[in-house]
Design a protein around this motif. Structure first.
Motif, mmCIF file in Angstrom:
data_model
loop_
_atom_site.group_PDB
_atom_site.id
_atom_site.type_symbol
_atom_site.label_atom_id
_atom_site.label_comp_id
_atom_site.label_asym_id
_atom_site.label_seq_id
_atom_site.Cartn_x
_atom_site.Cartn_y
_atom_site.Cartn_z
ATOM 1 N N GLU A 63 14.934 2.537 8.995
ATOM 2 C CA GLU A 63 14.789 2.819 7.838
ATOM 3 C C GLU A 63 15.308 1.559 6.819
ATOM 4 O OE1 GLU A 63 13.709 5.584 5.948
ATOM 5 O OE2 GLU A 63 12.832 6.390 8.129
ATOM 6 N N VAL A 100 12.501 1.278 -0.586
ATOM 7 C CA VAL A 100 10.988 1.336 -1.049
ATOM 8 C C VAL A 100 10.361 1.118 0.449
ATOM 9 C CG1 VAL A 100 9.349 0.313 -2.535
ATOM 10 C CG2 VAL A 100 11.571 0.263 -3.318
ATOM 11 N N PRO A 102 6.383 2.537 2.025
ATOM 12 C CA PRO A 102 4.843 3.217 2.058
ATOM 13 C C PRO A 102 4.747 4.522 2.896
ATOM 14 C CG PRO A 102 4.618 1.348 3.439
ATOM 15 C CD PRO A 102 5.998 1.202 2.898
ATOM 16 N N ASP A 103 4.281 5.290 2.085
ATOM 17 C CA ASP A 103 3.946 6.662 2.741
ATOM 18 C C ASP A 103 2.478 6.367 3.577
ATOM 19 O OD1 ASP A 103 1.480 6.775 1.422
ATOM 20 O OD2 ASP A 103 2.379 8.294 -0.116
ATOM 21 N N LYS A 107 0.911 4.467 -0.251
ATOM 22 C CA LYS A 107 1.866 4.550 -1.660
ATOM 23 C C LYS A 107 3.128 4.206 -1.511
ATOM 24 C CE LYS A 107 1.650 7.466 -5.871
ATOM 25 N NZ LYS A 107 3.006 8.065 -5.994
ATOM 26 N N LEU A 108 3.634 3.388 -2.329
ATOM 27 C CA LEU A 108 5.050 3.014 -1.806
ATOM 28 C C LEU A 108 5.905 4.276 -2.794
ATOM 29 C CD1 LEU A 108 5.439 -0.807 -3.457
ATOM 30 C CD2 LEU A 108 5.273 0.411 -1.063
ATOM 31 N N GLN A 109 7.035 4.590 -1.770
ATOM 32 C CA GLN A 109 7.901 5.599 -2.188
ATOM 33 C C GLN A 109 9.173 5.052 -2.409
ATOM 34 O OE1 GLN A 109 6.631 8.867 -2.528
ATOM 35 N NE2 GLN A 109 4.619 7.788 -2.197
ATOM 36 N N ILE A 110 10.107 5.732 -3.389
ATOM 37 C CA ILE A 110 11.240 5.328 -3.559
ATOM 38 C C ILE A 110 12.308 6.509 -3.123
ATOM 39 C CG2 ILE A 110 12.790 4.707 -5.511
ATOM 40 C CD1 ILE A 110 10.526 3.495 -6.942
ATOM 41 N N THR A 111 13.408 6.103 -2.456
ATOM 42 C CA THR A 111 14.201 6.829 -2.253
ATOM 43 C C THR A 111 15.420 6.305 -2.848
ATOM 44 O OG1 THR A 111 13.230 7.523 -0.098
ATOM 45 C CG2 THR A 111 15.714 8.182 0.030
#
Length: 123
Positions: A63, A100, A102-103, A107-111
């Protein structure tokens, strides 16, 4: 290498937009001291928020936030300490990580991991 830098820059821009949307006031981006850097320094609810942005093309190996090692924490804490003293600020500081990634569709996902580490984690 250039593609990696472009992805990192995009991730930082997305992180800034994400934070601003949540009401954070961005103070400075890419603050450098000696050879170290803080990606984003913001203010939120009278706290100074130190943000390390980590981006990866995939999470196959780890991660993004797992790349924040003790050495990196020590570096970030040192720069944050300099920033606070240099600006003569006495607010409480919080250390966050934004990852950041990608799923499955790309699509870029932010946590946003708030209070992801403490300054004593650097020891």
């Amino acid at each position: 290498m250039a593609e990696h830098n472009e992805f990192g820059n995009l991730a930082e821009k997305l992180a800034v937009a994400f934070l601003e949307e949540k009401g954070y006031k961005i103070i400075v981006k890419n603050f450098r001291y000696q050879k170290a850097e803080i990606d984003i320094i913001a203010e939120f609810k009278n706290l100074i928020i130190i943000v390390e942005v980590k981006a990866r093309g995939s999470d196959i190996f780890m991660e993004p936030q797992e790349a924040v090692t003790k050495k990196k924490i020590k570096s970030v804490v040192m720069v944050a300490d300099f920033f606070m003293k240099d600006r003569n600020l006495d607010q409480e500081v919080r250390f966050d990580i934004i990852s950041v990634l990608p799923d499955h569709k790309g699509k870029l996902q932010i946590t946003h991991l708030e209070d992801a580490f403490q300054s004593f984690d650097a020891n």
